[in-house]
Design a protein around this motif. Sequence first.
Motif, PDB file in Angstrom:
ATOM      1  N   HIS A 167       0.847  -1.201   0.000  1.00  0.00           N
ATOM      2  CA  HIS A 167       0.000   0.000   0.000  1.00  0.00           C
ATOM      3  C   HIS A 167       0.878   1.245   0.000  1.00  0.00           C
ATOM      4  O   HIS A 167       1.853   1.327   0.735  1.00  0.00           O
ATOM      5  N   LYS A 168       0.523   2.171  -0.842  1.00  0.00           N
ATOM      6  CA  LYS A 168       1.252   3.432  -0.903  1.00  0.00           C
ATOM      7  C   LYS A 168       0.302   4.568  -0.565  1.00  0.00           C
ATOM      8  O   LYS A 168      -0.852   4.574  -0.989  1.00  0.00           O
ATOM      9  N   SER A 169       0.814   5.507   0.215  1.00  0.00           N
ATOM     10  CA  SER A 169      -0.004   6.657   0.577  1.00  0.00           C
ATOM     11  C   SER A 169      -0.273   7.503  -0.654  1.00  0.00           C
ATOM     12  O   SER A 169       0.401   7.390  -1.689  1.00  0.00           O
ATOM     13  N   ILE A 170      -1.253   8.372  -0.536  1.00  0.00           N
ATOM     14  CA  ILE A 170      -1.636   9.236  -1.650  1.00  0.00           C
ATOM     15  C   ILE A 170      -0.458  10.094  -2.105  1.00  0.00           C
ATOM     16  O   ILE A 170      -0.151  10.179  -3.291  1.00  0.00           O
ATOM     17  N   LYS A 171       0.226  10.712  -1.150  1.00  0.00           N
ATOM     18  CA  LYS A 171       1.330  11.589  -1.515  1.00  0.00           C
ATOM     19  C   LYS A 171       2.524  10.810  -2.043  1.00  0.00           C
ATOM     20  O   LYS A 171       3.262  11.303  -2.903  1.00  0.00           O
ATOM     21  N   GLN A 172       2.727   9.595  -1.549  1.00  0.00           N
ATOM     22  CA  GLN A 172       3.838   8.780  -2.035  1.00  0.00           C
ATOM     23  C   GLN A 172       3.662   8.461  -3.516  1.00  0.00           C
ATOM     24  O   GLN A 172       4.618   8.517  -4.297  1.00  0.00           O
ATOM     25  N   VAL A 173       2.443   8.135  -3.915  1.00  0.00           N
ATOM     26  CA  VAL A 173       2.173   7.848  -5.324  1.00  0.00           C
ATOM     27  C   VAL A 173       2.442   9.081  -6.177  1.00  0.00           C
ATOM     28  O   VAL A 173       3.036   8.996  -7.256  1.00  0.00           O
ATOM     29  N   GLU A 174       2.020  10.248  -5.683  1.00  0.00           N
ATOM     30  CA  GLU A 174       2.232  11.476  -6.443  1.00  0.00           C
ATOM     31  C   GLU A 174       3.718  11.782  -6.604  1.00  0.00           C
ATOM     32  O   GLU A 174       4.182  12.111  -7.699  1.00  0.00           O
ATOM     33  N   ILE A 175       4.475  11.654  -5.495  1.00  0.00           N
ATOM     34  CA  ILE A 175       5.913  11.944  -5.551  1.00  0.00           C
ATOM     35  C   ILE A 175       6.623  10.981  -6.489  1.00  0.00           C
ATOM     36  O   ILE A 175       7.452  11.387  -7.322  1.00  0.00           O
ATOM     37  N   GLU A 176       6.315   9.696  -6.367  1.00  0.00           N
ATOM     38  CA  GLU A 176       6.996   8.698  -7.202  1.00  0.00           C
ATOM     39  C   GLU A 176       6.698   8.927  -8.680  1.00  0.00           C
ATOM     40  O   GLU A 176       7.570   8.747  -9.536  1.00  0.00           O
ATOM     41  N   THR A 177       5.473   9.303  -8.992  1.00  0.00           N
ATOM     42  CA  THR A 177       5.107   9.535 -10.385  1.00  0.00           C
ATOM     43  C   THR A 177       5.880  10.714 -10.957  1.00  0.00           C
ATOM     44  O   THR A 177       6.415  10.649 -12.066  1.00  0.00           O
TER      45      THR A 177
END
Length: 396
Positions: free
Chosen positions: A279-289
Motif C-alpha cells: 500500500h502506498k499513501s496518496i502523496k507517495q504515489v504522487e511523488i513517485e510519479t
Amino acid sequence: MFCDRFSSQLGSKLLEVNYVNLYAPPVDEQDPRATRTGINVFMFPTWFLAQVKETWYDTKTKKTFRTRPLLPWGNLVSGQYLNSEKKKVPVVPVRFVQACVKGHISDIHWYAFVHNDSENKCRGQLCLDEGGSGNDFAEIYVHCECKKRRPLADATVRNGKVLVPCQGHRPWLGSFAQQPFCIRESTGLPEYNRLLVRSASNAYFSQILSVISLPDSDAALQKAVNSVYEDFLKKITTLEQLTLVKSLMSKVATNLEGFSNEVVWQEIQRRQNGQVNQHKSIKQVEIETLLSSPVVVGEDIPEGDFYARARDVSSLKPKFASCIERIVLVHRLREVIAQVGFTRFEAEMPDIDGELDISVRRAALDIETTWVPAIENKGEGVFIAFRKEVIEDWLK
C-alpha cells in the motif's frame, strides 16, 4: 463518477467497503420549466423558542433577563406558539443541543436538565432566561414553572457528565438511524454528551481527502518490466548487472526507456522476493510519479487531466544545478477532493502523507456508504525535487 484509484483506496481503507463512487454536486438548473431538484432534510432541533418580548427581574442577582418559552415541536400549533391570549407567535429553533465526539447529536433533555433528575415527571412550562448579550453561559438559565431553575453553565463543565449518556442519535439520517451503542473505546464506559452551540465553529468539521489525478506509474513500470523480464531480467542479482544489460541489449533499453535503473531494480527485487504490491499513501504515489515519469507525461489537450514536461536541469546556473535534481512543469492537472465523513468538537486533518487516521472517531455520512460527495479543481503547477545530499545538509 471519477478517479477509480482514489475511490477504491478510499473505500477499502477508510469506509470498509469494496468500492465507493465519487459524485459531484448537481449543477443548478437555470430553466424555470425544468424539474425541481433539491435535498430532503429532517427537522432538527425539535425544541423552539417563542419570540415573545418579556423580561424577568431576578431579585437575587439584581439583573434583568429576557425570558422566552421553550417548547417541543409537538406543543406548537401550525408551527407557532399559542400564547395565553390565543395569539400565534413565531418561533425559532433553540441554538443549544448536545453532541458527542463520535458525531452523534440530539436535543437536550431539558426537563431532566432543569430538575437535575432524569426520572423527574414534571412537565411544566419551560423558559430560557438570557441576561446580557446572551453569549455568556453563566447568564443563561433554564427555569420551569415549578420554580426549578438551573444555569446552562452547569452543562459546560468538561467531563462533568451533566448531560445524559449519548444514545447514538443521527438526525441527519432520519429517526431510524440511531446507533445502539456509544461507548468510549479507551474505558468501555458510555460516552457522555457535551453542550454544543449549533452555530459554533466546532459543531462540524468536514473530513476531506484530496488527490491529484496522475498516470499510474506503477502500472506503466510493471508493464515495461513484464515485456523483458522473463528473457533478460529474471536472473539479474545486482543493480550493476541491470545497468550492463541495458547497455548491451537494445530491446531492454527501449522497453525500459523513461524509468531509472533504481526504480526498475526495485521492481525486479519485488518480483524475485515474491512480494505483493505494498500500500502506498496518496502523496507517495504522487511523488513517485513525478520523480520517475518520462520527459513528457500526458497529452496537451483542452480537456486533459494531466500534462507535464520535465525541464533539462543541466541548463541551470551551477549554484542551482548542484541543488536541484528534477524540475517538472505541470501544465495541466486535476485535483479530486472528496468528503469521507466529519467530526465534532475537534478537527482531524490528513497527515503529511495525505492520509487520514483510520482510528479517528469519524461520523459517517450515510447508513451504508456507496458514494461520497466530491469536486474537482483544475490548474497547473511546478514540481521541484532537491538532491538528497542537499536536504541532509539542510537538516543538520
